[in-house]
Design an enzyme around this catalytic site. Sequence first.
Site, short mmCIF file in Angstrom:
data_model
loop_
_atom_site.label_atom_id
_atom_site.label_comp_id
_atom_site.label_asym_id
_atom_site.label_seq_id
_atom_site.Cartn_x
_atom_site.Cartn_y
_atom_site.Cartn_z
N LYS A 61 -4.56 4.75 -7.32
CA LYS A 61 -5.22 4.98 -5.98
C LYS A 61 -5.75 6.44 -6.10
CE LYS A 61 -5.45 4.15 -1.51
NZ LYS A 61 -4.39 4.50 -0.71
N HIS A 105 0.97 -1.41 0.06
CA HIS A 105 0.02 -0.03 -0.09
C HIS A 105 1.01 1.13 0.05
CE1 HIS A 105 -2.53 3.25 1.60
NE2 HIS A 105 -3.50 2.20 1.08
N ASP A 106 0.88 2.00 -1.18
CA ASP A 106 1.23 3.29 -1.21
C ASP A 106 2.76 3.52 -0.99
OD1 ASP A 106 -1.15 4.17 -1.99
OD2 ASP A 106 -1.50 5.48 -0.09
#
Length: 231
Positions: free
Chosen positions: A127, A34-35
Amino acid sequence: MALPKIAPYSYREQEHQNRVNWRVDPARAALLVHDMQRYFVRALELERDGQTLPDAQINIAIANIRRLVEAAHAANIPVYYTAQPPRQNPADRRLLTDFWGDGLQNDESARVLDELAPTDRDTVLTKWRYSAFVRSPFEDLLKESGRDQLIIGGVYAHIGCLTTALEAFMRDIQPFMVADALADFSEEEHRTACEYASGRCARVLNTADVLADLQAAEGAEKAETAEEARA
Protein backbone atom coordinates in the site's frame (compact mmCIF):
# COMPACT_ATOMS: atom_id res chain seq x y z
CA MET A 1 2.26 14.42 12.81
CA ALA A 2 1.88 10.77 13.75
CA LEU A 3 -1.54 9.19 14.03
CA PRO A 4 -3.67 10.59 16.84
CA LYS A 5 -4.79 8.43 19.75
CA ILE A 6 -8.34 7.52 18.82
CA ALA A 7 -11.02 7.22 21.49
CA PRO A 8 -13.46 4.29 21.29
CA TYR A 9 -16.91 4.81 19.83
CA SER A 10 -19.88 2.69 18.80
CA TYR A 11 -21.27 2.87 15.29
CA ARG A 12 -25.04 2.76 15.55
CA GLU A 13 -26.53 0.58 12.83
CA GLN A 14 -28.90 2.32 10.49
CA GLU A 15 -30.61 1.81 7.16
CA HIS A 16 -28.23 3.35 4.64
CA GLN A 17 -29.80 5.32 1.82
CA ASN A 18 -28.23 3.37 -1.02
CA ARG A 19 -28.80 4.58 -4.56
CA VAL A 20 -28.06 1.12 -5.95
CA ASN A 21 -29.37 -2.32 -5.08
CA TRP A 22 -26.37 -4.40 -6.10
CA ARG A 23 -26.13 -7.82 -4.50
CA VAL A 24 -22.90 -9.57 -3.61
CA ASP A 25 -22.25 -12.38 -6.08
CA PRO A 26 -19.63 -14.94 -4.95
CA ALA A 27 -18.68 -15.58 -8.58
CA ARG A 28 -17.87 -11.89 -9.10
CA ALA A 29 -16.71 -10.65 -5.70
CA ALA A 30 -13.36 -10.18 -4.00
CA LEU A 31 -12.82 -9.20 -0.36
CA LEU A 32 -10.37 -6.49 0.69
CA VAL A 33 -9.08 -6.37 4.28
CA HIS A 34 -7.86 -2.80 4.36
CA ASP A 35 -4.82 -1.73 6.44
CA MET A 36 -5.50 -3.95 9.47
CA GLN A 37 -1.88 -3.59 10.56
CA ARG A 38 -0.83 -3.14 14.17
CA TYR A 39 0.33 0.43 13.55
CA PHE A 40 -3.12 1.58 12.44
CA VAL A 41 -5.20 -0.57 14.75
CA ARG A 42 -3.21 0.31 17.87
CA ALA A 43 -4.04 3.97 17.31
CA LEU A 44 -7.60 3.02 18.23
CA GLU A 45 -8.35 2.22 21.86
CA LEU A 46 -9.12 -1.51 21.98
CA GLU A 47 -8.95 -1.92 25.75
CA ARG A 48 -8.75 0.05 28.98
CA ASP A 49 -7.11 -0.96 32.26
CA GLY A 50 -6.26 -4.31 30.68
CA GLN A 51 -9.89 -5.02 29.80
CA THR A 52 -11.14 -5.37 26.23
CA LEU A 53 -13.77 -2.82 25.22
CA PRO A 54 -16.38 -5.06 23.54
CA ASP A 55 -18.50 -2.11 22.38
CA ALA A 56 -15.59 -0.28 20.76
CA GLN A 57 -16.14 -0.19 17.01
CA ILE A 58 -12.63 -1.43 16.25
CA ASN A 59 -13.28 -4.64 18.20
CA ILE A 60 -16.62 -5.10 16.46
CA ALA A 61 -14.91 -4.52 13.11
CA ILE A 62 -12.19 -7.08 13.83
CA ALA A 63 -14.80 -9.73 14.66
CA ASN A 64 -16.85 -8.94 11.55
CA ILE A 65 -13.84 -8.92 9.24
CA ARG A 66 -12.97 -12.36 10.59
CA ARG A 67 -16.50 -13.53 9.69
CA LEU A 68 -16.16 -12.08 6.19
CA VAL A 69 -12.77 -13.73 5.63
CA GLU A 70 -14.11 -17.12 6.73
CA ALA A 71 -17.17 -16.75 4.49
CA ALA A 72 -15.02 -15.66 1.55
CA HIS A 73 -12.74 -18.67 1.90
CA ALA A 74 -15.76 -20.98 2.10
CA ALA A 75 -17.25 -19.44 -1.05
CA ASN A 76 -13.95 -19.41 -2.99
CA ILE A 77 -13.92 -15.61 -3.02
CA PRO A 78 -10.37 -14.26 -3.32
CA VAL A 79 -9.18 -12.29 -0.28
CA TYR A 80 -6.77 -9.38 -0.59
CA TYR A 81 -4.98 -7.43 2.12
CA THR A 82 -3.36 -4.01 1.97
CA ALA A 83 -0.25 -3.38 4.04
CA GLN A 84 1.96 -0.31 4.12
CA PRO A 85 5.68 -1.15 4.21
CA PRO A 86 7.77 0.06 7.16
CA ARG A 87 10.73 2.45 6.88
CA GLN A 88 9.53 3.97 3.61
CA ASN A 89 11.97 5.92 1.50
CA PRO A 90 10.97 9.63 1.52
CA ALA A 91 10.88 9.50 -2.26
CA ASP A 92 8.14 6.86 -2.00
CA ARG A 93 6.24 8.45 0.86
CA ARG A 94 6.36 12.04 -0.39
CA LEU A 95 3.17 14.00 0.50
CA LEU A 96 2.03 11.43 3.06
CA THR A 97 4.86 12.68 5.28
CA ASP A 98 3.36 16.18 5.34
CA PHE A 99 0.07 14.85 6.71
CA TRP A 100 1.08 11.77 8.73
CA GLY A 101 4.78 11.92 9.47
CA ASP A 102 7.22 9.09 8.74
CA GLY A 103 4.70 6.26 9.15
CA LEU A 104 5.55 2.69 10.13
CA GLN A 105 9.07 2.26 11.47
CA ASN A 106 9.49 -1.46 12.17
CA ASP A 107 8.34 -4.86 11.01
CA GLU A 108 6.28 -5.47 14.14
CA SER A 109 4.10 -2.41 13.53
CA ALA A 110 3.59 -3.48 9.91
CA ARG A 111 2.19 -6.91 10.79
CA VAL A 112 -1.47 -7.61 10.13
CA LEU A 113 -3.30 -8.49 13.35
CA ASP A 114 -2.77 -12.11 14.30
CA GLU A 115 -6.51 -12.85 14.34
CA LEU A 116 -6.80 -11.60 10.75
CA ALA A 117 -3.44 -12.81 9.43
CA PRO A 118 -3.49 -13.68 5.71
CA THR A 119 -3.16 -17.31 4.71
CA ASP A 120 -1.18 -18.78 1.83
CA ARG A 121 -4.25 -18.55 -0.39
CA ASP A 122 -4.62 -14.78 0.17
CA THR A 123 -2.84 -11.90 -1.59
CA VAL A 124 -1.10 -9.04 0.22
CA LEU A 125 -0.84 -5.79 -1.74
CA THR A 126 1.82 -3.22 -0.90
CA LYS A 127 0.00 0.00 0.00
CA TRP A 128 1.54 3.28 -1.14
CA ARG A 129 -1.34 5.76 -1.02
CA TYR A 130 -4.89 5.98 0.34
CA SER A 131 -6.29 3.93 -2.54
CA ALA A 132 -5.34 0.26 -2.83
CA PHE A 133 -5.18 0.74 -6.61
CA VAL A 134 -2.27 3.22 -6.67
CA ARG A 135 1.08 1.71 -7.75
CA SER A 136 -0.52 -1.70 -7.37
CA PRO A 137 -1.45 -4.65 -9.61
CA PHE A 138 -4.84 -4.80 -7.89
CA GLU A 139 -7.02 -3.95 -10.88
CA ASP A 140 -5.18 -6.40 -13.13
CA LEU A 141 -5.47 -9.17 -10.53
CA LEU A 142 -9.20 -8.59 -10.23
CA LYS A 143 -9.70 -8.59 -13.98
CA GLU A 144 -7.59 -11.71 -14.46
CA SER A 145 -9.79 -13.58 -11.98
CA GLY A 146 -13.02 -12.25 -13.49
CA ARG A 147 -13.90 -10.19 -10.42
CA ASP A 148 -15.81 -6.92 -10.75
CA GLN A 149 -17.16 -6.54 -7.20
CA LEU A 150 -15.14 -5.50 -4.16
CA ILE A 151 -16.21 -6.00 -0.53
CA ILE A 152 -14.30 -3.61 1.77
CA GLY A 153 -13.67 -3.80 5.51
CA GLY A 154 -10.93 -2.31 7.67
CA VAL A 155 -9.53 1.08 8.67
CA TYR A 156 -9.97 3.96 8.28
CA ALA A 157 -13.44 4.34 6.81
CA HIS A 158 -13.18 7.97 5.69
CA ILE A 159 -9.64 7.73 4.32
CA GLY A 160 -8.32 4.64 2.55
CA CYS A 161 -11.53 2.58 2.61
CA LEU A 162 -13.62 5.32 1.03
CA THR A 163 -10.88 6.30 -1.44
CA THR A 164 -10.50 2.69 -2.55
CA ALA A 165 -14.26 2.34 -2.97
CA LEU A 166 -14.41 5.52 -5.01
CA GLU A 167 -11.58 4.42 -7.26
CA ALA A 168 -13.10 0.96 -7.69
CA PHE A 169 -16.30 2.67 -8.88
CA MET A 170 -14.32 4.73 -11.39
CA ARG A 171 -12.83 1.49 -12.72
CA ASP A 172 -16.30 -0.11 -13.12
CA ILE A 173 -15.80 -2.41 -10.13
CA GLN A 174 -18.86 -2.47 -7.86
CA PRO A 175 -17.74 -1.55 -4.31
CA PHE A 176 -19.48 -2.71 -1.13
CA MET A 177 -18.56 -0.85 2.07
CA VAL A 178 -19.35 -3.09 5.06
CA ALA A 179 -20.29 -0.52 7.72
CA ASP A 180 -19.93 -2.73 10.80
CA ALA A 181 -16.62 -4.14 9.51
CA LEU A 182 -15.09 -0.65 9.36
CA ALA A 183 -13.56 1.60 12.02
CA ASP A 184 -12.53 5.23 11.94
CA PHE A 185 -11.34 8.24 13.93
CA SER A 186 -14.88 8.91 15.19
CA GLU A 187 -18.48 7.87 14.70
CA GLU A 188 -19.12 11.10 12.79
CA GLU A 189 -16.33 10.43 10.28
CA HIS A 190 -17.36 6.79 10.00
CA ARG A 191 -20.96 7.78 9.28
CA THR A 192 -19.95 10.51 6.85
CA ALA A 193 -17.86 8.01 4.88
CA CYS A 194 -20.77 5.57 4.66
CA GLU A 195 -23.24 8.27 3.69
CA TYR A 196 -20.95 9.57 0.96
CA ALA A 197 -20.30 6.07 -0.38
CA SER A 198 -23.97 5.04 -0.39
CA GLY A 199 -24.91 8.14 -2.36
CA ARG A 200 -21.96 8.39 -4.73
CA CYS A 201 -20.01 5.24 -5.41
CA ALA A 202 -20.92 2.10 -3.44
CA ARG A 203 -23.54 0.03 -1.72
CA VAL A 204 -23.21 0.17 2.06
CA LEU A 205 -24.16 -3.06 3.84
CA ASN A 206 -23.62 -4.71 7.19
CA THR A 207 -21.84 -8.03 7.63
CA ALA A 208 -25.13 -9.89 8.03
CA ASP A 209 -26.29 -8.53 4.65
CA VAL A 210 -23.15 -9.75 2.89
CA LEU A 211 -23.45 -13.20 4.47
CA ALA A 212 -27.13 -13.35 3.51
CA ASP A 213 -26.26 -12.59 -0.13
CA LEU A 214 -23.64 -15.35 -0.12
CA GLN A 215 -26.05 -17.83 1.46
CA ALA A 216 -28.76 -16.93 -1.06
CA ALA A 217 -26.34 -17.46 -3.93
CA GLU A 218 -25.29 -20.81 -2.50
CA GLY A 219 -28.92 -21.86 -2.14
CA ALA A 220 -29.71 -20.85 -5.71
CA GLU A 221 -26.71 -22.80 -6.99
CA LYS A 222 -27.76 -25.92 -5.08
CA ALA A 223 -31.31 -25.63 -6.39
CA GLU A 224 -30.03 -25.27 -9.95
CA THR A 225 -27.78 -28.30 -9.54
CA ALA A 226 -30.67 -30.33 -8.15
CA GLU A 227 -32.87 -29.27 -11.06
CA GLU A 228 -30.23 -30.30 -13.57
CA ALA A 229 -29.87 -33.67 -11.83
CA ARG A 230 -33.63 -34.26 -12.16
CA ALA A 231 -33.69 -33.28 -15.82
